[in-house]
Design an enzyme around this catalytic site. Sequence first.
Site, short mmCIF file in Angstrom:
data_model
loop_
_atom_site.label_atom_id
_atom_site.label_comp_id
_atom_site.label_asym_id
_atom_site.label_seq_id
_atom_site.Cartn_x
_atom_site.Cartn_y
_atom_site.Cartn_z
N GLU A 37 0.82 -1.21 0.00
CA GLU A 37 0.00 0.00 0.00
C GLU A 37 0.85 1.26 0.00
O GLU A 37 0.51 2.25 -0.64
CB GLU A 37 -0.96 -0.01 1.19
CG GLU A 37 -2.04 -1.06 1.10
CD GLU A 37 -2.91 -0.92 -0.13
OE1 GLU A 37 -3.05 0.22 -0.65
OE2 GLU A 37 -3.46 -1.93 -0.59
N TYR A 120 -6.07 6.49 4.40
CA TYR A 120 -6.24 5.47 3.37
C TYR A 120 -5.42 4.22 3.70
O TYR A 120 -5.93 3.10 3.70
CB TYR A 120 -5.84 5.98 1.98
CG TYR A 120 -5.72 4.81 1.02
CD1 TYR A 120 -6.87 4.23 0.47
CD2 TYR A 120 -4.49 4.19 0.77
CE1 TYR A 120 -6.79 3.10 -0.33
CE2 TYR A 120 -4.41 3.07 -0.03
CZ TYR A 120 -5.55 2.53 -0.58
OH TYR A 120 -5.47 1.41 -1.35
N ASP A 138 -9.38 5.59 -2.17
CA ASP A 138 -8.27 6.06 -2.99
C ASP A 138 -8.84 6.93 -4.10
O ASP A 138 -10.05 7.19 -4.15
CB ASP A 138 -7.45 4.89 -3.53
CG ASP A 138 -8.15 4.14 -4.66
OD1 ASP A 138 -9.39 4.28 -4.82
OD2 ASP A 138 -7.45 3.42 -5.40
#
Length: 277
Positions: A37, A120, A138
């Site tokens: 990520e 996020y 996102d």
Amino acid sequence: MTSTQIDAGAVLAWGLPRMRDLPWRNERDPWRILVAEVMLQQTQAERVIPKWLAFLDAFPTPRECAVAPLGDVLRLWQGLGYPRRARNLQATAAVVVEHHDGLVPDELEGLLALPGVGPYTARAVLAFAFERDVAVVDTNIARILARTAGERLTPKAAQARADAAVPLGDGWAWNQVIMDLGAALCRPTPTCNECPLAASCAWSRAGYPDPDPAIGSAGVSAKQARFEGSARQARGKVLKALNNGARPAADFDRHIVSSLLADRLIEQSGATISLPT
């Protein structure tokens, strides 16, 4: 335009048979998910895959990353850009080792306390590693949220709308599929005739009036500045040049060197600079 609830069933029916084959989707290890990520921030998945595999081969757990010289971490990061992400990831590894017995936290507050981990990334780890029913937002998902609502959204409104859409017990699949929908169809220039949400999308139903509600809405990334000739490119060239050892600082633009020193991405000893040891 009138906002409607996002039809989770339609999105899952569209997306599950089309789910992109990405290596981290076979993972549930939170460290491996966290690395993916962080790498995926502002970077295309195709560029991330080989770097992710090489990075985790070198640093399979937070402990290996935490004790490595930052220079080694930066060498493996080269080609992804935004090297401060690598520095923050190593700092996160150190916190995880020191304060969490080497285990990535499994709750939102603990994840948000990690260096460089924002809303996020924290929610992505919860959804994709721990399979929690939380919503990630996102840039791809944020476009869907704004267009289906028919209005620009604040960060709070975007997160609330995303949270309301997560089907109970399907958080992992839901976040993967809606992300794919945004990446494949609900792009800056959308392909609405193939979208499973076209019939219920407020912007679509209203005939696509200007301005596009996604523009300027929370979480929707603006177009990146040109890379060629940018300071980002120049910084990357300096870091790459230091791969094989120290070099005279005078070989490089002093402003670029100063910015890298300020970000603690290089070290200076006398007249020479090097990657951190």
